[in-house]
Design an enzyme around this catalytic site. Structure first.
Site, PDB file in Angstrom:
ATOM      1  N   HIS A   1       0.828  -1.209   0.000  1.00  0.00           N
ATOM      2  CA  HIS A   1       0.000   0.000   0.000  1.00  0.00           C
ATOM      3  C   HIS A   1       0.865   1.262   0.000  1.00  0.00           C
ATOM      4  CE1 HIS A   1      -3.072  -2.882   1.084  1.00  0.00           C
ATOM      5  NE2 HIS A   1      -4.009  -1.953   1.044  1.00  0.00           N
TER       6      HIS A   1
ATOM      7  N   HIS B   1      24.572 -12.972  11.677  1.00  0.00           N
ATOM      8  CA  HIS B   1      23.285 -12.313  11.488  1.00  0.00           C
ATOM      9  C   HIS B   1      22.877 -12.422  10.025  1.00  0.00           C
ATOM     10  CE1 HIS B   1      25.165  -8.674   9.700  1.00  0.00           C
ATOM     11  NE2 HIS B   1      26.162  -8.971  10.511  1.00  0.00           N
TER      12      HIS B   1
ATOM     13  N   HIS C   1      29.697  12.559   0.454  1.00  0.00           N
ATOM     14  CA  HIS C   1      30.819  11.704   0.840  1.00  0.00           C
ATOM     15  C   HIS C   1      31.686  12.393   1.888  1.00  0.00           C
ATOM     16  CE1 HIS C   1      30.523   9.219  -3.093  1.00  0.00           C
ATOM     17  NE2 HIS C   1      30.004   8.560  -2.082  1.00  0.00           N
TER      18      HIS C   1
END
Length: 477
Positions: A9, A170, A435
């Protein structure tokens, strides 16, 4: 190639998830697009079956197309889209009921590793298990799933590794490992204590809940078993793709101390304005001067990237490797040459004009991240003009803590102040997406942008306080 369409949505939600999934993506094997929101600025939340249809058709070359939907009406839009497209194309489409975020990550990782469509969909359906197990939530497993351990023969090969990653295995390292091992023709099992996992499954690896300091064992049997072991060991040596800081044989991991305010004396950064602008000679001479400046800067950027890789890591080094790649662009070099030959411009003027035009193009972009790259373009231009003018970067030395003031500051200009007494940077303009800001963060320098031109009125050596917490530059009374 597998196509993944995120149907949501909210365009913001879908774009954010796309960005997250891209961390695990092999673009040769997995293509991700979104079909999200509606074209109504006042009420942008909703789903559009036509958007979904167009997204599916844009992936018609894919072997299989997987649709992930967030809520009920997104499912209705997906089903309606299937009714609108060619029946042969519809046969390629799979509507997946997996949770949006976990499912997208699982699908991307599995598809990027070359898994079959059934394996990919199975990974997506199991995507919640790792989170459920970590939260001691109820996980329903069948008897077959409980007794799914592989039985290896005496010919099986094994290798062990003590995980050094601060966050353990992880999601990103688990995805990299599963993707790597999916390419081998071998039965592969990863073990952590009594727990076992299919080493080609990101979800199962995550379920092992491997933490820093844990020992893991890879067991391999089959045609490619030795190659799989070698590949595993190589990836493990690189911490499964994680960039972690190590010192000698021990790693000490602590928490960052937040320093919201720094104090120092004002120093106005002085851009190099005393550049030698020579008169036009011949097109050959001017082209030679421009080429020499470009080659000298490329050599400098190579050396700088290597130095920064050791000092600040690959992320910072890659910024300057990117600058070097830009200088290798044939179109850029050709534009400078044409400016010299066709318009009788000096090397100085040709470089200045081409880079100024490029800078303007970046500044006109809507994307703030890309827009900020104009600072890099200006920085490269200035370095080239200094090279043509035979002007070197001045060295900097400060006896007291100093805060640099400037209108803007390019990445190479900021690096002039590394290993000095500079404690902060305040810019009248700049961009938080530049940067320069990324490098400043790595250098441990607090930096503020968009402070306005009034900072140019601050007298040299004025006592200042720069507060990241309040995002303010304070002139001491």
């Amino acid at each position: 190639m597998i196509g993944l369409i995120i149907v949501s949505h909210s365009k913001l939600l879908a774009d954010g998830l796309h960005q997250l999934a891209a961390q695990m993506q092999n673009k040769q094997k997995c293509h991700i697009i979104t079909a999200a929101g509606v074209d109504d600025e006042t009420h942008p939340i909703g789903t559009d079956a036509v958007k979904v249809m167009e997204a599916i058709e844009s992936l018609s070359d894919a072997e299989h197309i997987i649709l992930l939907m967030d809520l009920g009406s997104a499912l209705l839009s997906a089903e309606t889209a299937l009714d609108l497209i060619d029946p042969d194309l519809a046969e390629k489409v799979h509507l997946c009921s997996a949770p949006l975020v976990e499912g997208a990550i699982a699908i991307t990782a599995a598809a990027s590793g070359g898994a079959s469509i059934d394996e990919i969909l199975n990974e997506a359906q199991q995507a919640l298990q790792a989170k459920q197990q970590q939260l001691n939530d109820t996980v329903t497993t069948t008897e077959n799933e409980k007794d799914k351990h592989t039985h290896f023969s005496e010919q099986a090969l094994t290798t062990q590794w003590v995980v050094k990653n601060p966050s353990g295995l992880h999601i990103r390292p688990a995805a990299k490992l599963a993707t790597l091992l999916s390419g081998f023709t071998a039965t592969l099992e990863l073990r952590h204590g009594e727990k076992r996992a299919d080493a080609k499954s990101m979800n199962q690896i995550a379920l092992l809940q491997v933490r820093q300091g844990d020992k893991i064992t890879l067991v391999a049997e089959g045609v490619d078993s030795q190659n799989a072991i070698n590949a595993f060991n190589q990836l493990a040596q690189h911490n499964f793709g994680d960039n972690i800081a190590t010192t000698d044989s021990k790693t000490f991991v602590g928490k960052t101390a937040y320093v919201p305010t720094v104090a120092g004396l004002a120093h106005h950064h002085a851009p190099n304005t005393e550049l030698c602008i020579s008169s036009y000679q011949t097109s050959e001479n001017e082209t030679r001067r421009a080429t020499k400046a470009i080659e000298q800067l490329k050599t400098h950027l190579d050396s700088l990237a290597n130095t920064l890789n050791e000092q600040y890591g690959e992320e910072i080094a890659n910024i300057f490797r990117g600058h070097r790649l830009l200088l290798e662009d044939d179109e850029l070099v050709e534009s400078i040459t044409q400016s010299i030959e066709n318009e009788c411009n000096t090397a100085y003027d040709a470089i200045s004009n081409i880079f100024n035009n490029m800078s303007k193009q970046y500044q006109q972009l809507d994307d703030e991240y890309l827009q900020a790259r104009f600072i890099d373009i200006e920085d490269l231009k200035n370095q080239l003009l200094m090279s043509i003018s035979s002007v070197a970067q001045p060295s900097c030395a400060f006896t007291e803590p100093t805060i640099i003031l400037s209108g803007n500051l390019g990445p190479s200009e900021l690096l002039r102040y590394r290993n000095t007494n500079v404690v902060g940077v305040a810019l009248a303009n700049g961009s938080p997406y530049s940067h320069t800001c990324i490098i400043a963060a790595k250098m441990g320098l607090p930096i503020l942008t968009d402070l306005g031109d009034n900072i140019h009125q601050i007298a040299e050596q004025t006592k200042l306080q720069l507060s990241i917490e309040t995002r303010s530059l304070i002139v001491a009374s």
